[in-house]
Design a protein around this motif. Structure first.
Motif, PDB file in Angstrom:
ATOM      1  N   GLU A   1       1.054  11.524  -9.616  1.00  0.00           N
ATOM      2  CA  GLU A   1       0.319  12.784  -9.491  1.00  0.00           C
ATOM      3  C   GLU A   1       1.247  13.978  -9.656  1.00  0.00           C
TER       4      GLU A   1
ATOM      5  N   THR B   1       2.362   1.620  -3.375  1.00  0.00           N
ATOM      6  CA  THR B   1       1.327   2.097  -4.297  1.00  0.00           C
ATOM      7  C   THR B   1       1.061   3.574  -4.112  1.00  0.00           C
ATOM      8  N   GLU B   2       0.985   3.982  -2.820  1.00  0.00           N
ATOM      9  CA  GLU B   2       0.758   5.400  -2.541  1.00  0.00           C
ATOM     10  C   GLU B   2       1.904   6.256  -3.066  1.00  0.00           C
ATOM     11  N   GLU B   3       3.163   5.783  -2.877  1.00  0.00           N
ATOM     12  CA  GLU B   3       4.315   6.537  -3.381  1.00  0.00           C
ATOM     13  C   GLU B   3       4.264   6.651  -4.905  1.00  0.00           C
TER      14      GLU B   3
ATOM     15  N   GLU C   1       0.835  -1.215   0.000  1.00  0.00           N
ATOM     16  CA  GLU C   1       0.000   0.000   0.000  1.00  0.00           C
ATOM     17  C   GLU C   1       0.858   1.249   0.000  1.00  0.00           C
ATOM     18  N   GLU C   2       1.952   1.223   0.792  1.00  0.00           N
ATOM     19  CA  GLU C   2       2.853   2.383   0.817  1.00  0.00           C
ATOM     20  C   GLU C   2       3.498   2.591  -0.550  1.00  0.00           C
TER      21      GLU C   2
ATOM     22  N   GLU D   1       1.598   6.419  -6.759  1.00  0.00           N
ATOM     23  CA  GLU D   1       0.500   7.320  -7.107  1.00  0.00           C
ATOM     24  C   GLU D   1       0.899   8.775  -6.892  1.00  0.00           C
ATOM     25  N   THR D   2       1.610   9.004  -5.759  1.00  0.00           N
ATOM     26  CA  THR D   2       2.072  10.370  -5.484  1.00  0.00           C
ATOM     27  C   THR D   2       3.020  10.861  -6.572  1.00  0.00           C
TER      28      THR D   2
END
Length: 462
Positions: A48, A40-42, A37-38, A44-45
């Motif tokens: 973005e 993936t978030e990185e 999840e981390e 995605e960040t």
């Protein structure tokens, strides 16, 4: 049986191994899920941020492109505005032609042949185009333009100037009493005050292509900027602010279309002196002399000899003596325009009047390179502008011209003419002083040997 037991044992061991892996996975699943999840978030960040940067760059690019487009739009608008103010630029240039075509020199053609040629160049209607240059319709047009209109001379188009008629009337006692009455009686005020700048190239194209039709409307056809245009005589007179239906027509009443002889000008000269200076405007009665000077800038423009009265200017000046009828000014200009197109060696007149006609039918505005200047006569016409002393001292032509004018005035009976000045003495050129060297040239002067006794004896015998 034993084989079946072995298979079952192996399956039991495999299931136990699977259960252990599942248990291990269940034990480590939360931490691994958190890591995933981390990550993936990185990702995605980062995506973005990348998208934001790309969008920011795209916005900046769009802004720059918008600025460039806005700048180009403003520049185009400015160019259009300046083009609208200044108009189409037309300049003289050699016509485009095929290398196989040999241009004909129409200036060397006989005058009667040239008139017949000009009258045969019908190009309106369904006439076939033969010219290589877009400015002309027939090949003869561009040859006339090249051989006549592009000749290297100072005044291809005759200079024109406009007058302030009211100023002439207010000061006619100083210029010539009665000149204002003649101008108003003959209907010359409007044409003398007509003001219109013109383009030289447009006038040259007109005279190269003009065709005066012999129809009832007296239509003239010509080309400007590659377009075929036409105008009737009535419309031409209207554009000049004149009435072309009334007044005396000089050309229509001339005998066989020929101008009067110079002796017809006798009534315009002082009695007893006409035969001595016939045809010279400065010797006329003052009101006719100043009137002819005004006409040389307006109705009978000249580019050379401003003193002599020639051609239909003779008929015009004779008509000035009859104050009981008006002159058909538009008809006079129209006929003189036609005659000028038939004369290859003549300066081309009526630039302002032709330009007014062109502007009425040619849609794009044209840049005017010939300003219509103002002219006003001087009160003392015998005074001349002072010339520099060195020019007067070294120019014999000044003395010769002054003496010629004084002789002419004496012949007319003028007793107030001053004595002739002594011709100017040409200045003696001052040569630079040369100092011969005192030494260093001994070898240059070689002494000749003394003659012998025999040579002396021979010389004495001779």
């Amino acid at each position: 049986m034993a084989r079946t037991q072995n298979v079952g044992a192996s399956r039991a061991r495999r299931s136990s191994d699977d259960s252990e892996e599942e248990a291990r996975a269940r034990k480590w699943a939360p931490s691994r899920a958190a890591e995933i999840e981390e990550e993936t978030e990185e990702e995605e960040t980062e995506e973005e941020e990348t998208e934001e940067e790309e969008s920011a760059q795209e916005e900046e690019g769009e802004e720059e492109e918008a600025k460039v487009l806005e700048h180009r739009k403003k520049k185009k608008e400015e160019v259009q505005r300046v083009s609208t103010q200044l108009g189409l630029r037309m300049v003289r240039s050699l016509p485009t032609k095929d290398t196989r075509h040999v241009a004909i020199n129409y200036k060397a053609m006989a005058s009667n042949e040239y008139v017949e040629l000009h009258q045969s160049l019908v190009f309106h209607g369904r006439a076939q185009r033969t010219a290589f240059d877009n400015r002309f319709w027939k090949i003869e047009h561009q040859d006339i333009y090249e051989s006549i209109c592009l000749q290297p001379r100072s005044n291809v188009c005759t200079p024109h100037k406009y007058l302030d008629v009211q100023f002439l009337i207010n000061n006619e006692m100083k210029l010539g009493p009665g000149v204002g009455a003649i101008i108003d009686a003959k209907g010359l005020r409007d044409i003398m005050q007509f003001l219109e700048d013109w383009n030289e190239e447009a006038i040259l194209q007109f005279y190269s292509t003009c065709f005066f039709a012999k129809d009832k409307a007296r239509t003239v056809h010509w080309m400007t900027g590659g377009e075929r245009l036409s105008c009737t005589f009535a419309r031409f007179a209207q554009l000049l602010g004149l009435d072309g239906t009334q007044g005396y027509s000089i050309h229509s009443h001339s005998a066989k279309g020929i101008a009067m002889p110079p002796k017809s000008l006798a009534p315009l000269y002082p009695s007893g002196h006409a035969h001595k200076a016939i045809g010279i405007s400065t010797a006329m009665i003052p009101k006719y002399s100043i009137l002819f000077k005004c006409l040389t800038f307006t109705l009978v423009p000249k580019s050379g000899d401003y003193l002599s009265v020639r051609n239909f200017a003779i008929d015009l000046m004779v008509e000035m003596t009859n104050l009981d009828r008006k002159l058909n000014v538009a008809d006079f200009i129209f006929n003189e325009m036609r005659l000028a197109s038939y004369s290859p060696g003549r300066s081309l007149p009526y630039g302002p009047f032709i330009q007014a006609m062109i502007n009425a039918f040619f849609e794009p505005s044209i840049q005017m390179d010939c300003p219509h200047k103002f002219w006003s006569p001087r009160f003392d016409t015998k005074k001349k502008a002072p010339m520099p002393e060195e020019v007067v001292a070294n120019n014999k032509l000044v003395y010769a011209r002054t003496k010629m004018y004084k002789d002419r005035l004496r012949a007319l009976g003028d007793t107030q003419v001053s004595d002739d000045e002594a011709p100017p003495t040409p200045a003696v050129p001052v040569l630079p002083e040369f100092i011969f060297p005192e030494a260093g040239y001994e070898d240059f002067f070689v002494e000749s040997p003394a003659p012998s006794d025999a040579e002396d004896a021979d010389a004495s015998d001779e």
